[in-house]
Design an enzyme around this catalytic site. Structure first.
Site, PDB file in Angstrom:
ATOM      1  N   ARG A 121       0.816  -1.231   0.000  1.00 55.56           N
ATOM      2  CA  ARG A 121       0.000   0.000   0.000  1.00 55.56           C
ATOM      3  C   ARG A 121       0.840   1.267   0.000  1.00 55.56           C
ATOM      4  NH1 ARG A 121      -2.998  -3.209   3.491  1.00 55.56           N
ATOM      5  NH2 ARG A 121      -4.756  -4.126   2.394  1.00 55.56           N
ATOM      6  N   LYS A 143       2.233  11.624 -10.485  1.00 53.22           N
ATOM      7  CA  LYS A 143       1.401  10.767 -11.353  1.00 53.22           C
ATOM      8  C   LYS A 143       2.230   9.555 -11.755  1.00 53.22           C
ATOM      9  CE  LYS A 143      -1.797  13.910 -13.630  1.00 53.22           C
ATOM     10  NZ  LYS A 143      -2.239  14.422 -14.941  1.00 53.22           N
ATOM     11  N   GLU A 185       8.095  19.713 -23.864  1.00 51.63           N
ATOM     12  CA  GLU A 185       7.454  19.937 -22.551  1.00 51.63           C
ATOM     13  C   GLU A 185       7.999  21.216 -21.893  1.00 51.63           C
ATOM     14  OE1 GLU A 185       4.979  18.178 -21.324  1.00 51.63           O
ATOM     15  OE2 GLU A 185       5.113  16.140 -22.124  1.00 51.63           O
ATOM     16  N   LYS A 227       5.943  23.492 -12.481  1.00 45.47           N
ATOM     17  CA  LYS A 227       5.132  22.290 -12.255  1.00 45.47           C
ATOM     18  C   LYS A 227       4.800  22.170 -10.769  1.00 45.47           C
ATOM     19  CE  LYS A 227       4.054  17.638 -13.161  1.00 45.47           C
ATOM     20  NZ  LYS A 227       4.191  16.467 -13.985  1.00 45.47           N
ATOM     21  N   GLU A 237      -5.522  17.051  -9.742  1.00 44.00           N
ATOM     22  CA  GLU A 237      -6.096  17.523 -11.007  1.00 44.00           C
ATOM     23  C   GLU A 237      -7.613  17.685 -10.975  1.00 44.00           C
ATOM     24  OE1 GLU A 237      -3.980  16.181 -14.494  1.00 44.00           O
ATOM     25  OE2 GLU A 237      -5.798  16.356 -15.692  1.00 44.00           O
ATOM     26  N   ARG A 241      -4.416  21.952 -12.440  1.00 35.54           N
ATOM     27  CA  ARG A 241      -3.364  21.047 -12.927  1.00 35.54           C
ATOM     28  C   ARG A 241      -3.583  20.680 -14.391  1.00 35.54           C
ATOM     29  NH1 ARG A 241      -0.254  16.065  -9.811  1.00 35.54           N
ATOM     30  NH2 ARG A 241       1.034  15.522 -11.595  1.00 35.54           N
ATOM     31  N   ASN A 245      -1.708  20.139 -19.267  1.00 32.42           N
ATOM     32  CA  ASN A 245      -2.049  19.344 -20.444  1.00 32.42           C
ATOM     33  C   ASN A 245      -2.131  20.185 -21.710  1.00 32.42           C
ATOM     34  OD1 ASN A 245      -2.245  16.853 -19.112  1.00 32.42           O
ATOM     35  ND2 ASN A 245      -4.249  17.433 -18.315  1.00 32.42           N
ATOM     36  N   HIS A 248      -1.888  18.582 -25.086  1.00 32.94           N
ATOM     37  CA  HIS A 248      -2.023  17.132 -24.924  1.00 32.94           C
ATOM     38  C   HIS A 248      -3.302  16.560 -25.537  1.00 32.94           C
ATOM     39  CE1 HIS A 248       1.379  17.716 -22.303  1.00 32.94           C
ATOM     40  NE2 HIS A 248       1.434  16.448 -21.976  1.00 32.94           N
ATOM     41  N   HIS A 252      -2.231  13.610 -27.630  1.00 32.72           N
ATOM     42  CA  HIS A 252      -2.604  12.219 -27.323  1.00 32.72           C
ATOM     43  C   HIS A 252      -3.323  11.572 -28.500  1.00 32.72           C
ATOM     44  CE1 HIS A 252      -2.320  12.626 -22.657  1.00 32.72           C
ATOM     45  NE2 HIS A 252      -1.186  12.266 -23.207  1.00 32.72           N
ATOM     46  N   HIS A 266       6.211  11.239 -27.487  1.00 34.30           N
ATOM     47  CA  HIS A 266       5.235  11.988 -26.691  1.00 34.30           C
ATOM     48  C   HIS A 266       5.482  13.505 -26.754  1.00 34.30           C
ATOM     49  CE1 HIS A 266       2.541  12.941 -23.382  1.00 34.30           C
ATOM     50  NE2 HIS A 266       3.534  13.588 -22.793  1.00 34.30           N
TER      51      HIS A 266
HETATM   52  N1  LIG Z   1       3.918  10.958 -14.805  1.00 36.76           N
HETATM   53  C1  LIG Z   1       3.807  12.070 -15.482  1.00 36.76           C
HETATM   54  O1  LIG Z   1       3.417  13.122 -14.960  1.00 36.76           O
HETATM   55  C2  LIG Z   1       4.209  12.082 -16.938  1.00 36.76           C
HETATM   56  C3  LIG Z   1       4.327  13.303 -17.615  1.00 36.76           C
HETATM   57  C4  LIG Z   1       4.767  13.276 -18.933  1.00 36.76           C
HETATM   58  C5  LIG Z   1       5.062  12.063 -19.553  1.00 36.76           C
HETATM   59  N2  LIG Z   1       4.925  10.898 -18.863  1.00 36.76           N
HETATM   60  C6  LIG Z   1       5.267   9.610 -19.473  1.00 36.76           C
HETATM   61  O2  LIG Z   1       6.657   9.592 -19.740  1.00 36.76           O
HETATM   62  C7  LIG Z   1       6.925   8.659 -20.786  1.00 36.76           C
HETATM   63  C8  LIG Z   1       7.910   9.275 -21.755  1.00 36.76           C
HETATM   64  O3  LIG Z   1       9.101   9.581 -21.050  1.00 36.76           O
HETATM   65  P1  LIG Z   1      10.512   9.612 -21.804  1.00 36.76           P
HETATM   66  O4  LIG Z   1      10.420  10.458 -23.004  1.00 36.76           O
HETATM   67  O5  LIG Z   1      11.521   9.879 -20.782  1.00 36.76           O
HETATM   68  O6  LIG Z   1      10.596   8.110 -22.352  1.00 36.76           O
HETATM   69  P2  LIG Z   1      11.619   6.924 -22.063  1.00 36.76           P
HETATM   70  O7  LIG Z   1      11.682   6.611 -20.634  1.00 36.76           O
HETATM   71  O8  LIG Z   1      11.210   5.831 -23.001  1.00 36.76           O
HETATM   72  O9  LIG Z   1      13.010   7.542 -22.529  1.00 36.76           O
HETATM   73  C9  LIG Z   1      13.175   7.923 -23.889  1.00 36.76           C
HETATM   74  C10 LIG Z   1      14.369   7.167 -24.507  1.00 36.76           C
HETATM   75  O10 LIG Z   1      15.569   7.712 -23.983  1.00 36.76           O
HETATM   76  C11 LIG Z   1      16.382   6.681 -23.405  1.00 36.76           C
HETATM   77  N3  LIG Z   1      17.083   7.327 -22.311  1.00 36.76           N
HETATM   78  C12 LIG Z   1      16.576   7.869 -21.173  1.00 36.76           C
HETATM   79  N4  LIG Z   1      17.520   8.522 -20.504  1.00 36.76           N
HETATM   80  C13 LIG Z   1      18.670   8.395 -21.206  1.00 36.76           C
HETATM   81  C14 LIG Z   1      19.985   8.886 -21.053  1.00 36.76           C
HETATM   82  N5  LIG Z   1      20.320   9.691 -20.038  1.00 36.76           N
HETATM   83  N6  LIG Z   1      20.911   8.553 -21.999  1.00 36.76           N
HETATM   84  C15 LIG Z   1      20.571   7.782 -23.062  1.00 36.76           C
HETATM   85  N7  LIG Z   1      19.340   7.325 -23.291  1.00 36.76           N
HETATM   86  C16 LIG Z   1      18.395   7.631 -22.365  1.00 36.76           C
HETATM   87  C17 LIG Z   1      15.431   5.584 -23.053  1.00 36.76           C
HETATM   88  O11 LIG Z   1      16.080   4.334 -23.026  1.00 36.76           O
HETATM   89  C18 LIG Z   1      14.428   5.680 -24.194  1.00 36.76           C
HETATM   90  O12 LIG Z   1      14.925   5.008 -25.333  1.00 36.76           O
HETATM   91  C19 LIG Z   1       5.590   8.350 -21.417  1.00 36.76           C
HETATM   92  O13 LIG Z   1       5.209   7.050 -21.034  1.00 36.76           O
HETATM   93  C20 LIG Z   1       4.633   9.376 -20.817  1.00 36.76           C
HETATM   94  O14 LIG Z   1       3.326   8.898 -20.692  1.00 36.76           O
HETATM   95  C21 LIG Z   1       4.510  10.888 -17.567  1.00 36.76           C
END
Ligand SMILES: NC(=O)c1ccc[n+]([C@@H]2O[C@H](COP(=O)([O-])OP(=O)(O)OC[C@H]3O[C@@H](n4cnc5c(N)ncnc54)[C@H](O)[C@@H]3O)[C@@H](O)[C@H]2O)c1
Length: 368
Positions: A121, A143, A185, A227, A237, A241, A245, A248, A252, A266
């Site tokens: 939990r 999130k 972003e 943020k 949200e 919040r 988006n 988005h 999306h 993304h």
């Molecule tokens: N929780 C939230 O508030 C929130 C907000 C925005 C996005 N997201 C989520 O985040 C995800 C996208 O995140 P992302 O773009 O980081 O994707 P990711 O984690 O897939 O990373 C992108 C790519 O970069 C590589 N990578 C990461 N760090 C690296 C580094 N320092 N050196 C070399 N390669 C590296 C990864 O292996 C991957 O191939 C999506 O699933 C999205 O839904 C969540």
């Protein structure tokens, strides 16, 4: 570089933004530990580059660790990997007062954060974001979640971390396309609430993309501060919040239309979505025509995708995109919620957008 503090009462935490934080993580985390043992979850790409320094730092601080390395990519945010992480944490006897470290981009942060939310939990979580997107957005705010076969991020929980360590040196190994996508972003923050920051990005964006560490740290700090301010006003949200988006609702739908594949990352979808949101705002006479032009000029200068024609392959027609937008989590009582703008830095949430205006915008954008 000063920390950003997220003052959420008993769930308050710091976001440290600095160079060399991964190697120093052991000493940064040590004060949080009830016992000198942590569980580290990461993925293959990040492990090859950054797990070694993290482990050395943990060892130097006298902290034992267990590690789990998952496959990289969005596909990892799924039920089977969630089960794998959670059962591994159970097998490693991670207790409530222990700390789980999520080392990676948004995929690892979201998945491991969700596992930490549901294990016993809720166990404590330290986010060590390694992508620009994760440093400015996903690691802060709590999130967490995974994707359902029916849609992105549909299964999840709010679970705030106990600490976030954003090591801007990690961005040096990030592939350029992922860096620029994450920059989408960063631009979003300027567009939604801080024209001064957008102006700063217009001036400093190119240096930041070339690798200027001080500019990167400043961009991450200002983004995280914005943020944090919004999350503190509206943690779950219910209102403000949703401003985060911006871009988005369109983004999306485009991600869904391209099957969450390499065709569109993304952050690229967010940048195109921001440009469309400003176009729509101008069409509805909420802001002047100059505002969307200024947005596109900056995206163009940064070499970012900003038009539907920048997405390789076929897209659905306007009706098809509208249907995808209707699946969005932001739909309330069947009405689409949009984030529109009265100008750069002045966004607001509205459910009052005529569907015909959106359809006409998409038809023109698809034809352009
Ligand atoms: N929780 C939230 O508030 C929130 C907000 C925005 C996005 N997201 C989520 O985040 C995800 C996208 O995140 P992302 O773009 O980081 O994707 P990711 O984690 O897939 O990373 C992108 C790519 O970069 C590589 N990578 C990461 N760090 C690296 C580094 N320092 N050196 C070399 N390669 C590296 C990864 O292996 C991957 O191939 C999506 O699933 C999205 O839904 C969540």
């Amino acid at each position: 570089m000063p920390d950003v503090h997220v003052p959420l009462g008993s769930r308050a935490y710091d976001v440290r933004i600095d160079r060399g934080l991964i190697a120093r993580a052991g000493e940064e985390i040590a004060p949080l530990l009830a016992r000198r043992r942590v569980a580290v979850v990461t993925e293959e790409n990040v492990a090859a580059l950054h797990l070694g320094p993290l482990r050395d730092g943990l060892e130097a601080a006298g902290i034992e660790y267990a590690q789990l390395i998952l496959p990289p990519g969005e596909g990892t945010k799924c039920w089977s990997q969630l089960e794998r992480v959670t059962e591994w944490l159970v097998a490693e006897r991670v207790e409530r007062r222990d700390v789980v470290l999520a080392l990676g981009g948004g995929v690892i942060g979201d998945l491991v954060g969700f596992a930490a939310a549901i294990l016993r939990r809720g166990v404590r979580l330290v986010q060590i974001p390694t992508s620009l997107l994760a440093q400015v957005d996903s690691s802060v705010g709590g999130k967490t979640g995974i994707n359902s076969p029916l849609g992105k991020n549909l299964i999840g929980a709010f679970h705030q971390p106990s600490l976030v360590l954003a090591d801007v040196d990690a961005l040096e190994t990030l592939p350029e396309r992922d860096f620029i996508a994450g920059y989408g972003e960063v631009v979003k923050y300027g567009l939604l609430g801080d024209e001064g920051f957008f102006g700063w990005l217009e001036k400093n964006g190119p240096a930041l993309a070339r690798g200027d560490g001080a500019a990167r740290a400043e961009a991450v700090r200002r983004s995280v501060q914005m943020k944090a301010d919004i999350v503190v006003r509206d943690e779950t949200e219910q209102g403000d919040r949703a401003l985060l988006n911006l871009g988005h609702t369109f983004g999306h739908a485009l991600e869904a239309a391209t099957g969450y594949s390499d065709r569109l990352l993304h952050g690229e979808g967010v940048a195109i979505g921001c440009a469309l949101a400003f176009d729509l705002s101008a069409r509805l006479n909420l802001c002047s025509q100059e505002e969307p032009s200024r947005v596109r000029a900056h995206l163009d200068r940064m070499g970012m995708r900003m038009r539907l024609s920048d997405i390789p392959g076929d897209l659905p027609d306007a009706e098809g995109l509208l249907a995808l937008m209707a699946q969005d989590k932001k739909v309330v009582d069947g009405r689409l919620r949009f984030i529109l703008a009265r100008g750069i830095g002045d966004a607001f949430v509205t459910s009052d957008v005529p569907p015909d205006a959106v359809r006409a915008l998409l038809e023109d954008a698809l034809a352009a």
